[in-house]
Design an enzyme around this catalytic site. Structure first.
Site, PDB file in Angstrom:
ATOM      1  N   SER A  51     -11.282  -0.108   3.645  1.00 43.70           N
ATOM      2  CA  SER A  51     -10.439  -0.663   4.708  1.00 43.70           C
ATOM      3  C   SER A  51      -9.705   0.462   5.436  1.00 43.70           C
ATOM      4  O   SER A  51      -9.020   1.271   4.818  1.00 43.70           O
ATOM      5  CB  SER A  51      -9.424  -1.639   4.119  1.00 43.70           C
ATOM      6  OG  SER A  51     -10.072  -2.760   3.556  1.00 43.70           O
ATOM      7  N   ARG A  60       0.818  -1.219   0.000  1.00 40.91           N
ATOM      8  CA  ARG A  60       0.000   0.000   0.000  1.00 40.91           C
ATOM      9  C   ARG A  60       0.849   1.266   0.000  1.00 40.91           C
ATOM     10  O   ARG A  60       0.505   2.259   0.639  1.00 40.91           O
ATOM     11  CB  ARG A  60      -0.952  -0.002   1.213  1.00 40.91           C
ATOM     12  CG  ARG A  60      -1.887  -1.197   1.266  1.00 40.91           C
ATOM     13  CD  ARG A  60      -2.856  -1.242   0.098  1.00 40.91           C
ATOM     14  NE  ARG A  60      -3.714  -2.397   0.182  1.00 40.91           N
ATOM     15  CZ  ARG A  60      -3.475  -3.557  -0.431  1.00 40.91           C
ATOM     16  NH1 ARG A  60      -2.411  -3.697  -1.200  1.00 40.91           N
ATOM     17  NH2 ARG A  60      -4.311  -4.566  -0.293  1.00 40.91           N
ATOM     18  N   GLU A  69      -4.605   2.867   6.692  1.00 38.75           N
ATOM     19  CA  GLU A  69      -4.609   2.689   5.245  1.00 38.75           C
ATOM     20  C   GLU A  69      -5.356   3.843   4.586  1.00 38.75           C
ATOM     21  O   GLU A  69      -4.975   4.325   3.525  1.00 38.75           O
ATOM     22  CB  GLU A  69      -5.254   1.361   4.850  1.00 38.75           C
ATOM     23  CG  GLU A  69      -5.266   1.115   3.358  1.00 38.75           C
ATOM     24  CD  GLU A  69      -5.664  -0.309   2.992  1.00 38.75           C
ATOM     25  OE1 GLU A  69      -6.370  -0.463   1.977  1.00 38.75           O
ATOM     26  OE2 GLU A  69      -5.284  -1.249   3.699  1.00 38.75           O
TER      27      GLU A  69
END
Length: 312
Positions: free
Chosen positions: A235, A186, A305
């Site tokens: 998320s 990520r 995130e």
């Protein structure tokens, strides 16, 4: 179209955000509310919101900004908290002119930075290109998931990206191969303010029916396991190495935890929800409280995130 560079502005065009080129053709809005443009439906306004008419319009506009002006790209707003004080500088939103998809040779598909993941996956399916089905499960645009190495269902952008066209905050445009992005979980090395305007993905030959069936499976799994029909942001926390964020949140007793109008989802504990009147401060504060409780209960420090931007 790959780009090596874009021409800089004339010296006389340099200036603040308010001094834009005479031939700017896109929409430029001062003090533009952003809450309606993000999934959480909360947060303040952008000092300026610019929706360029095309690539030339974007590079011309950026090259005319006063050096150092903050620039931020905005896609679907699915993985984002806009803080209540708003966003300084310029928010750039890539619309329809940047949402095209085109099938190339050797199972390569070229996509605009504003193209949603579902559109890219569908175009690949129709062309018999396998390996991009997971993009059906990413609720964002090409620009966003190229920047953050978005992933789902065992795959990530690093597995399929060939290269991407990136416009820097000064208006210069470069084409970067996947190796230059230094991808990790990520994360990419793209600088703040860089805007991904196009990308090329490579898959493998496949059967459209089988590809479509896998996309349907992904869609059904998301529907059944995630609170998609709420004001959420996707998320919330990155999965720690060897673990699942939602399991740690559950173990810490945070399922259903509330702060103001924000709540940890009962359906999937790695999702935060705006029940309708939450401020961005409520949402971010709830996330920080979850992080505190998880660290206390398990010793694991969860990393955000969801991107959090703007003034508190």
């Amino acid at each position: 179209m790959r780009c090596d560079h874009a021409p800089g502005s004339d010296e006389g065009q340099q200036g603040s955000v308010g001094h834009v080129p005479q031939d700017t053709r896109g929409d430029l809005t001062k003090k533009a509310p952003l809450a309606k443009l993000v999934w959480f439906k909360s947060g303040g306004a952008a000092d300026w919101l610019f929706e360029p008419a095309d690539m030339e319009d974007l590079t011309s506009f950026l090259s005319a900004l006063e050096p150092g002006t903050p620039v931020m790209a905005l896609g679907l707003g699915s993985n984002l908290i806009i803080r209540d004080g708003g966003v300084p500088g310029v928010v750039v939103r890539l619309g329809k002119p940047f949402s095209s998809t085109e099938v190339k040779r050797d199972c390569v598909i070229e996509c605009g930075g504003g193209a949603p993941g579902i559109l890219v996956a569908s175009a690949a399916r129709d062309a018999g290109i396998a390996g991009l089905e997971f993009l059906r499960g990413i609720p964002g645009t090409v620009g966003g998931f190229v920047r953050m190495n978005g992933g789902a269902y065992g795959r990530e952008v690093a597995d399929i990206l060939v290269d991407c066209d990136v416009v820097m905050p000064d208006g210069n445009c470069v084409t970067l191969p996947v190796g230059d992005l230094d991808y990790s979980y990520r994360h990419s090395r793209l600088p703040e303010g860089a805007i991904v305007v196009a990308a090329r993905f490579k898959g493998d030959p496949g059967d459209p029916e089988e590809i479509g069936a896998e996309m349907d499976r992904i869609a059904d799994e998301r529907e059944n396991s995630q609170p998609l029909r709420t004001k959420t942001g996707g998320s919330t926390f990155k999965n720690p190495e060897g673990g699942k964020a939602w399991q740690l949140v559950d173990k810490a007793g945070c399922r259903g935890l509330e702060l103001g109008g924000a709540q940890v989802s009962e359906k999937h504990t790695n999702f935060l929800i705006n029940h309708g009147d939450a401020t961005s401060s409520d949402i971010e504060g709830l996330g920080e409280e979850v992080r505190r409780r998880v660290a206390e209960a398990t010793g694991v420090n969860l990393e955000w995130e969801i991107k959090r931007v703007g003034r508190p």
